[in-house]
Write an enzyme that holds these catalytic residues in place. Structure first.
Site, PDB file in Angstrom:
ATOM      1  CE  LYS A 130       9.935  15.651   6.627  1.00 63.23           C
ATOM      2  NZ  LYS A 130      10.448  14.290   6.624  1.00 63.23           N
ATOM      3  N   GLY A 168      -0.155   0.491   1.102  1.00 66.18           N
ATOM      4  CA  GLY A 168       0.723   1.427   0.384  1.00 66.18           C
ATOM      5  C   GLY A 168       1.948   0.693  -0.116  1.00 66.18           C
ATOM      6  CB  VAL A 169       2.672  -1.709  -2.605  1.00 60.11           C
ATOM      7  CG1 VAL A 169       2.453  -2.755  -1.538  1.00 60.11           C
ATOM      8  CG2 VAL A 169       1.431  -1.559  -3.476  1.00 60.11           C
ATOM      9  N   GLY A 170       4.409   1.613  -2.340  1.00 58.48           N
ATOM     10  CA  GLY A 170       5.252   2.535  -3.094  1.00 58.48           C
ATOM     11  C   GLY A 170       6.700   2.126  -2.948  1.00 58.48           C
ATOM     12  CB  VAL A 213       8.974   2.266   2.064  1.00 65.06           C
ATOM     13  CG1 VAL A 213       9.285   1.419   3.284  1.00 65.06           C
ATOM     14  CG2 VAL A 213       9.806   3.542   2.073  1.00 65.06           C
TER      15      VAL A 213
HETATM   16  P1  NAD Z   1       5.489   6.443  -1.937  1.00 63.55           P
HETATM   17  O1  NAD Z   1       4.794   7.704  -2.309  1.00 63.55           O
HETATM   18  O2  NAD Z   1       6.491   5.856  -2.858  1.00 63.55           O
HETATM   19  O3  NAD Z   1       4.395   5.295  -1.659  1.00 63.55           O
HETATM   20  C1  NAD Z   1       3.201   5.503  -1.006  1.00 63.55           C
HETATM   21  C2  NAD Z   1       2.189   4.541  -1.587  1.00 63.55           C
HETATM   22  O4  NAD Z   1       0.988   4.664  -0.826  1.00 63.55           O
HETATM   23  C3  NAD Z   1       1.828   4.837  -3.042  1.00 63.55           C
HETATM   24  O5  NAD Z   1       1.883   3.652  -3.810  1.00 63.55           O
HETATM   25  C4  NAD Z   1       0.403   5.372  -2.961  1.00 63.55           C
HETATM   26  O6  NAD Z   1      -0.370   5.074  -4.099  1.00 63.55           O
HETATM   27  C5  NAD Z   1      -0.108   4.661  -1.731  1.00 63.55           C
HETATM   28  N1  NAD Z   1      -1.251   5.307  -1.101  1.00 63.55           N
HETATM   29  C6  NAD Z   1      -1.510   6.628  -0.979  1.00 63.55           C
HETATM   30  N2  NAD Z   1      -2.675   6.828  -0.344  1.00 63.55           N
HETATM   31  C7  NAD Z   1      -3.159   5.606  -0.040  1.00 63.55           C
HETATM   32  C8  NAD Z   1      -4.325   5.150   0.621  1.00 63.55           C
HETATM   33  N3  NAD Z   1      -5.227   5.993   1.095  1.00 63.55           N
HETATM   34  N4  NAD Z   1      -4.496   3.813   0.759  1.00 63.55           N
HETATM   35  C9  NAD Z   1      -3.586   2.935   0.274  1.00 63.55           C
HETATM   36  N5  NAD Z   1      -2.465   3.316  -0.357  1.00 63.55           N
HETATM   37  C10 NAD Z   1      -2.264   4.624  -0.528  1.00 63.55           C
HETATM   38  O7  NAD Z   1       6.101   6.707  -0.496  1.00 63.55           O
HETATM   39  P2  NAD Z   1       7.281   5.909   0.214  1.00 63.55           P
HETATM   40  O8  NAD Z   1       8.560   6.604  -0.048  1.00 63.55           O
HETATM   41  O9  NAD Z   1       7.135   4.460  -0.070  1.00 63.55           O
HETATM   42  O10 NAD Z   1       6.931   6.168   1.756  1.00 63.55           O
HETATM   43  C11 NAD Z   1       5.840   5.494   2.376  1.00 63.55           C
HETATM   44  C12 NAD Z   1       5.616   6.077   3.761  1.00 63.55           C
HETATM   45  O11 NAD Z   1       6.797   5.906   4.543  1.00 63.55           O
HETATM   46  C13 NAD Z   1       5.329   7.585   3.757  1.00 63.55           C
HETATM   47  O12 NAD Z   1       4.417   7.860   4.796  1.00 63.55           O
HETATM   48  C14 NAD Z   1       6.679   8.203   4.094  1.00 63.55           C
HETATM   49  O13 NAD Z   1       6.547   9.460   4.735  1.00 63.55           O
HETATM   50  C15 NAD Z   1       7.250   7.162   5.042  1.00 63.55           C
HETATM   51  N6  NAD Z   1       8.711   7.147   5.074  1.00 63.55           N
HETATM   52  C16 NAD Z   1       9.414   6.940   3.921  1.00 63.55           C
HETATM   53  C17 NAD Z   1      10.818   6.927   3.972  1.00 63.55           C
HETATM   54  C18 NAD Z   1      11.616   6.674   2.714  1.00 63.55           C
HETATM   55  O14 NAD Z   1      12.828   6.425   2.824  1.00 63.55           O
HETATM   56  N7  NAD Z   1      11.033   6.700   1.537  1.00 63.55           N
HETATM   57  C19 NAD Z   1      11.492   7.118   5.187  1.00 63.55           C
HETATM   58  C20 NAD Z   1      10.740   7.297   6.359  1.00 63.55           C
HETATM   59  C21 NAD Z   1       9.347   7.322   6.288  1.00 63.55           C
END
Ligand code: NAD
Length: 366
Positions: free
Chosen positions: A94, A194-196, A198
């Site tokens: 990483k 966390g509704v980003g 994923v």
């Molecule tokens: P993202 O940034 O698109 O979404 C994260 C969401 O969490 C955002 O909507 C943000 O506003 C919200 N958030 C942040 N702090 C918060 C809090 N304190 N309380 C509630 N919500 C909060 O990220 P993502 O790509 O959806 O990834 C989500 C998680 O999954 C991360 O931890 C990431 O490391 C992990 N992950 C993602 C992938 C991928 O393919 N994107 C793969 C493996 C692991």
């Protein structure tokens, strides 16, 4: 703290590299510094027994270099076990770039970072992580082939998040099967924190199966938008851990299972996408087990993303990506059985399976 007040045990904790608590058998750590572009990056290569160390680059405004170092070490180790338990021929690595991705990222900085990646001759392969976009991977690709997650127009695999969400859904269904005897989520209450990228796709899968979803995020507008789109219940604020739900899915930040939250949990299952969900993987893994809460190891069920980018190296297509991601269901059930048989936590069981694969490969090479 002055040197007189530091005890030997504290000094040990404070040794810069080998003494870091998260320094756990790493092979190589590379500090990248470039005055012209202002690049300050750290590449952590944890293990390359199974293959090149693949893992994303995160750009973040770390409060200190210690914090950046600790982050890269924790994340690169996690990648080793994620790829190993998933059956991929990849090691774990990483990278972190210290800085604000919104104001300090530019093409010159990314290209310089690409040169550092290139200097490792393929031992480390980078990809996207927080603060990065596909476009940044394309800039890196101009200076090195050792990058994944490039644009589909350049032969890349595109956005990994929907595949990650599918894998998490598979892990969640396997968890439901283990606890409730059926993997059907109809009528189950699921809290998605966390509704980003994923989280949203996960909400979609659960809703389509008839699950009742409660969503939580720090962005109110996002919550309202998704509530309308999927009919999910919104819960604002951070007092979410004691909610009356069947499943808690952390999909925002790491370390949300900690001393403060663990006793509040009412859920029977923890299954989500966030990396490093357990603040202390041993202590909190054991406490979840004692409390009868099933934990689906994060690095096992969120592996869809790495399966997706690995397709660029191993040259497999969409069907194989989906089959491998679907297999997270079976692997998760196997890990639960192993944990029960051996009387260990599910996290330990997943780590043991991953480590056995690495050890077997090491022995083959001798
Ligand atoms: P993202 O940034 O698109 O979404 C994260 C969401 O969490 C955002 O909507 C943000 O506003 C919200 N958030 C942040 N702090 C918060 C809090 N304190 N309380 C509630 N919500 C909060 O990220 P993502 O790509 O959806 O990834 C989500 C998680 O999954 C991360 O931890 C990431 O490391 C992990 N992950 C993602 C992938 C991928 O393919 N994107 C793969 C493996 C692991």
């Amino acid at each position: 703290m002055t040197s007189e007040t530091i005890e030997v045990k504290d000094l040990k904790k404070m040794d810069p590299v080998f003494g870091q608590l998260s320094f756990n058998g790493h092979e190589q750590i590379v500090f990248c510094n470039d005055e012209e572009t202002g690049l300050k990056a750290i590449i952590g290569i944890h293990n390359t027994v199974l293959g090149p160390a693949l893992g994303g680059t995160r750009m973040w405004s770390y409060k200190s270099e210690w914090e950046a170092l600790n982050d890269v070490l924790r994340l690169s180790r996690g990648m080793t076990y994620k790829s190993a338990v998933t059956g991929l021929d990849l090691g774990g690595g990483k990278a972190v770039i210290i800085g604000d991705a919104k104001t300090q990222k530019n093409d010159a900085l990314m290209a310089k970072f690409g040169e550092f990646v290139h200097s490792l001759g393929g031992k480390y392969i980078t990809a996207e992580d927080v603060g990065m976009e596909t476009r940044d991977m394309d800039v890196i690709h101009d200076v090195t082939p050792h990058v994944t997650g490039i644009s589909e127009s350049r032969g890349g695999s595109g956005n990994p998040s929907p595949i990650t969400a599918y894998g998490v859904f598979m892990g969640m269904k396997a968890s439901a099967k283990h606890v409730f005897g059926t993997d059907n989520l109809e009528g189950r209450k699921v809290l998605v924190q966390g509704v980003g990228h994923v989280g949203e796709t996960l909400v979609d899968y659960i809703t389509k199966e008839g699950g009742e979803v409660i969503i939580n995020d720090i962005h109110e507008d996002r919550l309202l938008e998704l509530s309308k789109k999927y009919g999910a219940t919104v819960h604002m604020g951070s007092d979410i851990y004691g909610l009356d739900v069947d499943i808690y899915a952390p999909c925002a930040l790491g370390a949300t299972i900690n001393d403060n939250t663990i006793e509040q949990l009412n859920a029977k299952i923890v299954a989500g996408a966030a990396n490093n969900q357990l603040a202390d993987e041993i202590k909190h893994g054991h406490r979840l087990k004692e409390r009868g809460i099933l934990y689906a190891p994060d690095f096992l069920i969120n592996a869809g993303g790495i399966i997706n980018v690995y397709a660029e190296i191993a040259k497999y297509g969409r069907d194989e990506i989906m089959t491998k991601t679907e297999n997270i269901y079976n692997t998760t059930l196997d890990i639960f059985s192993l944990a029960e048989k051996e009387g260990i936590t599910t996290h330990e069981a997943a780590l043991n399976v991953a480590q056995s694969r690495i050890d077997a490969r090491k022995n083959e090479k001798k």
